[in-house]
Design a protein around this motif. Structure first.
Motif, mmCIF file in Angstrom:
data_model
loop_
_atom_site.group_PDB
_atom_site.id
_atom_site.type_symbol
_atom_site.label_atom_id
_atom_site.label_comp_id
_atom_site.label_asym_id
_atom_site.label_seq_id
_atom_site.Cartn_x
_atom_site.Cartn_y
_atom_site.Cartn_z
ATOM 1 N N PRO A 180 -54.203 -47.953 19.748
ATOM 2 C CA PRO A 180 -52.968 -48.465 19.137
ATOM 3 C C PRO A 180 -51.768 -47.522 19.301
ATOM 4 C CG PRO A 180 -54.459 -47.633 17.441
ATOM 5 C CD PRO A 180 -55.220 -47.588 18.739
ATOM 6 N N ILE A 181 -50.581 -48.122 19.403
ATOM 7 C CA ILE A 181 -49.340 -47.335 19.390
ATOM 8 C C ILE A 181 -48.445 -47.751 18.218
ATOM 9 C CG2 ILE A 181 -49.374 -46.846 21.860
ATOM 10 C CD1 ILE A 181 -47.123 -48.978 22.170
ATOM 11 N N ARG A 182 -48.959 -48.672 17.412
ATOM 12 C CA ARG A 182 -48.219 -49.103 16.218
ATOM 13 C C ARG A 182 -47.908 -47.877 15.354
ATOM 14 N NH1 ARG A 182 -50.790 -53.939 12.999
ATOM 15 N NH2 ARG A 182 -49.121 -55.204 13.829
ATOM 16 N N TYR A 183 -46.687 -47.812 14.844
ATOM 17 C CA TYR A 183 -46.151 -46.721 14.001
ATOM 18 C C TYR A 183 -45.791 -45.463 14.796
ATOM 19 C CZ TYR A 183 -48.246 -49.825 10.564
ATOM 20 O OH TYR A 183 -48.611 -50.935 9.855
ATOM 21 N N LEU A 184 -46.134 -45.418 16.081
ATOM 22 C CA LEU A 184 -45.660 -44.301 16.913
ATOM 23 C C LEU A 184 -44.328 -44.675 17.545
ATOM 24 C CD1 LEU A 184 -49.004 -43.309 18.688
ATOM 25 C CD2 LEU A 184 -47.919 -42.176 16.739
ATOM 26 N N VAL A 185 -44.163 -45.964 17.807
ATOM 27 C CA VAL A 185 -42.913 -46.489 18.372
ATOM 28 C C VAL A 185 -42.411 -47.592 17.447
ATOM 29 C CG1 VAL A 185 -43.628 -46.015 20.757
ATOM 30 C CG2 VAL A 185 -44.084 -48.266 19.774
ATOM 31 N N PRO A 186 -41.094 -47.920 17.499
ATOM 32 C CA PRO A 186 -40.613 -49.044 16.713
ATOM 33 C C PRO A 186 -41.354 -50.325 17.121
ATOM 34 C CG PRO A 186 -38.765 -47.760 17.534
ATOM 35 C CD PRO A 186 -39.990 -47.236 18.214
ATOM 36 N N GLU A 187 -41.484 -51.232 16.160
ATOM 37 C CA GLU A 187 -42.256 -52.455 16.388
ATOM 38 C C GLU A 187 -41.760 -53.224 17.614
ATOM 39 O OE1 GLU A 187 -42.629 -54.590 12.730
ATOM 40 O OE2 GLU A 187 -43.603 -56.303 13.700
ATOM 41 N N GLY A 188 -40.435 -53.297 17.772
ATOM 42 C CA GLY A 188 -39.874 -54.038 18.903
ATOM 43 C C GLY A 188 -40.239 -53.417 20.247
ATOM 44 N N VAL A 189 -40.397 -52.119 20.258
ATOM 45 C CA VAL A 189 -40.793 -51.432 21.502
ATOM 46 C C VAL A 189 -42.251 -51.743 21.808
ATOM 47 C CG1 VAL A 189 -41.153 -49.159 22.573
ATOM 48 C CG2 VAL A 189 -39.055 -49.613 21.269
ATOM 49 N N GLN A 190 -43.081 -51.731 20.769
ATOM 50 C CA GLN A 190 -44.495 -52.082 20.963
ATOM 51 C C GLN A 190 -44.614 -53.503 21.528
ATOM 52 O OE1 GLN A 190 -46.833 -52.193 17.346
ATOM 53 N NE2 GLN A 190 -48.454 -53.296 18.412
ATOM 54 N N THR A 191 -43.833 -54.416 20.966
ATOM 55 C CA THR A 191 -43.857 -55.800 21.428
ATOM 56 C C THR A 191 -43.408 -55.901 22.883
ATOM 57 O OG1 THR A 191 -43.300 -56.464 19.185
ATOM 58 C CG2 THR A 191 -43.019 -58.129 20.895
ATOM 59 N N TYR A 192 -42.369 -55.139 23.238
ATOM 60 C CA TYR A 192 -41.852 -55.152 24.615
ATOM 61 C C TYR A 192 -42.904 -54.619 25.590
ATOM 62 C CZ TYR A 192 -38.550 -54.729 28.489
ATOM 63 O OH TYR A 192 -37.923 -54.857 29.700
ATOM 64 N N VAL A 193 -43.566 -53.544 25.204
ATOM 65 C CA VAL A 193 -44.611 -52.945 26.060
ATOM 66 C C VAL A 193 -45.709 -53.979 26.336
ATOM 67 C CG1 VAL A 193 -46.486 -51.220 26.073
ATOM 68 C CG2 VAL A 193 -44.157 -50.547 25.393
ATOM 69 N N GLU A 194 -46.096 -54.716 25.281
ATOM 70 C CA GLU A 194 -47.157 -55.728 25.440
ATOM 71 C C GLU A 194 -46.680 -56.886 26.301
ATOM 72 O OE1 GLU A 194 -49.049 -54.727 21.035
ATOM 73 O OE2 GLU A 194 -47.991 -56.642 21.340
ATOM 74 N N LYS A 195 -45.463 -57.335 26.009
ATOM 75 C CA LYS A 195 -44.929 -58.496 26.727
ATOM 76 C C LYS A 195 -44.780 -58.227 28.223
ATOM 77 C CE LYS A 195 -40.577 -61.069 26.877
ATOM 78 N NZ LYS A 195 -39.291 -61.275 26.178
ATOM 79 N N MET A 196 -44.344 -57.029 28.572
ATOM 80 C CA MET A 196 -44.097 -56.694 29.973
ATOM 81 C C MET A 196 -45.302 -56.034 30.649
ATOM 82 S SD MET A 196 -41.137 -57.958 30.062
ATOM 83 C CE MET A 196 -40.412 -57.514 31.643
ATOM 84 N N HIS A 197 -46.402 -55.938 29.907
ATOM 85 C CA HIS A 197 -47.644 -55.331 30.446
ATOM 86 C C HIS A 197 -47.415 -53.917 30.963
ATOM 87 C CE1 HIS A 197 -49.201 -59.357 30.082
ATOM 88 N NE2 HIS A 197 -48.310 -59.820 30.943
ATOM 89 N N LEU A 198 -46.606 -53.145 30.254
ATOM 90 C CA LEU A 198 -46.353 -51.776 30.709
ATOM 91 C C LEU A 198 -47.554 -50.875 30.383
ATOM 92 C CD1 LEU A 198 -42.647 -51.267 29.499
ATOM 93 C CD2 LEU A 198 -43.471 -52.092 31.722
ATOM 94 N N TYR A 199 -47.741 -49.855 31.202
ATOM 95 C CA TYR A 199 -48.698 -48.753 30.966
ATOM 96 C C TYR A 199 -50.161 -49.188 30.924
ATOM 97 C CZ TYR A 199 -44.168 -47.242 29.113
ATOM 98 O OH TYR A 199 -42.834 -47.005 28.934
ATOM 99 N N ARG A 200 -50.452 -50.362 31.489
ATOM 100 C CA ARG A 200 -51.831 -50.857 31.393
ATOM 101 C C ARG A 200 -52.812 -50.035 32.218
ATOM 102 N NH1 ARG A 200 -52.196 -56.559 29.927
ATOM 103 N NH2 ARG A 200 -50.970 -56.641 28.030
ATOM 104 N N SER A 201 -52.351 -49.621 33.400
ATOM 105 C CA SER A 201 -53.285 -48.850 34.228
ATOM 106 C C SER A 201 -53.021 -47.364 34.035
ATOM 107 C CB SER A 201 -53.132 -49.224 35.698
ATOM 108 O OG SER A 201 -51.778 -49.115 36.065
ATOM 109 N N PRO A 202 -54.063 -46.529 34.077
ATOM 110 C CA PRO A 202 -53.895 -45.089 33.873
ATOM 111 C C PRO A 202 -52.936 -44.512 34.902
ATOM 112 C CG PRO A 202 -56.226 -45.678 34.050
ATOM 113 C CD PRO A 202 -55.449 -46.893 34.377
ATOM 114 N N ALA A 203 -52.067 -43.559 34.471
ATOM 115 C CA ALA A 203 -51.071 -42.965 35.375
ATOM 116 C C ALA A 203 -51.765 -42.201 36.491
ATOM 117 C CB ALA A 203 -50.168 -42.022 34.602
#
Ligand code: ATP
Ligand code: MG
Length: 203
Positions: A180-203
């Motif tokens: 989880p990243i909830r409470y580490l980033v603002p809620e809207g940022v968490q939602t954006y990350v999920e919606k755009m599928h960011l950071y899914r694969s390991p760097a």
């Protein structure tokens, strides 16, 4: 004579923006009596170290989402629209030109990032362009900073901020690992990350 405008500048990759950035900017706003803080997401480097960086437009939008509810925060597109790598001196010069001679610039940075700035550029030149606020950061040894950066310079201040051991690197790792990243980033940022599928694969 009109009072000078005290303009805070918070530069960063913001990949993604998190509560460590926001607390640092708010603390600088308060401690240094700033009139506003402008967040400046960097332009698109091909790589940061050895990892690809998220498109500038996504990082810009997450920064807007994260700062929207704060009346004295705003976001500049100045680096997002400039081709090539971001250098602090160029950013400060451009913001200075935009803000006019009546502005005092305060560049807000974590002590880790501040050292990088002074490793690459002539310190006297950089220091003549703004006041530098170096924020404490968990996991970063401030003593090392104080021996290597010009902290005795009148244009450098060290600022204590409530310690938040949050980094974008750890957030990206968490998303890739399904943590989880909830409470580490603002809620809207968490939602954006999920919606755009960011950071899914390991760097
Ligand atoms: P990355 O892990 O990808 O380098 P980051 O968390 O360091 O990401 P940046 O975008 O590199 O975030 O940082 C922008 C600025 O915010 C830098 O000046 C950095 O030192 C500062 N900063 C980042 N996280 C914190 C934190 N938790 N506390 C204080 N300052 C921070
Ligand atoms: Mg960093």
């Amino acid at each position: 004579m009109a009072a000078t405008h005290r303009l805070g500048v918070m530069g960063g990759t913001f990949d993604p923006i998190h509560h460590g950035h926001l607390v640092t900017a708010e603390e600088a706003f308060w401690q240094f009596g700033l009139d506003e803080v402008v967040f400046v997401p960097t332009g698109q480097p091909w790589m940061k170290g050895d990892r690809p960086v998220t498109p500038a437009e996504d990082r810009y939008l997450m920064t807007v989402i994260a700062t929207a509810s704060n009346p004295h925060f705003s976001v500049s597109r100045i680096e997002v629209e400039r081709p090539g790598p971001t250098y602090t001196v160029d950013t400060l010069e451009a913001l200075r030109a935009q803000a006019g001679p009546g502005a005092d610039l305060f560049f807000i940075t974590g002590a880790d990032a501040m050292l990088e700035i002074f490793q690459w550029k002539d310190p006297d030149d950089v220091l003549s362009r703004a006041h530098f606020i170096a924020a404490t950061r968990p996991g970063y040894d401030l003593a090392r900073f104080e021996t290597r950066a010009p902290t005795s310079h009148p244009n450098v201040s060290v600022m204590q901020v409530p310690a938040l051991a949050i980094s974008s690197t750890d957030i990206r790792r968490r998303v890739a690992a399904g943590e989880p990243i909830r409470y580490l980033v603002p809620e809207g940022v968490q939602t954006y990350v999920e919606k755009m599928h960011l950071y899914r694969s390991p760097a």
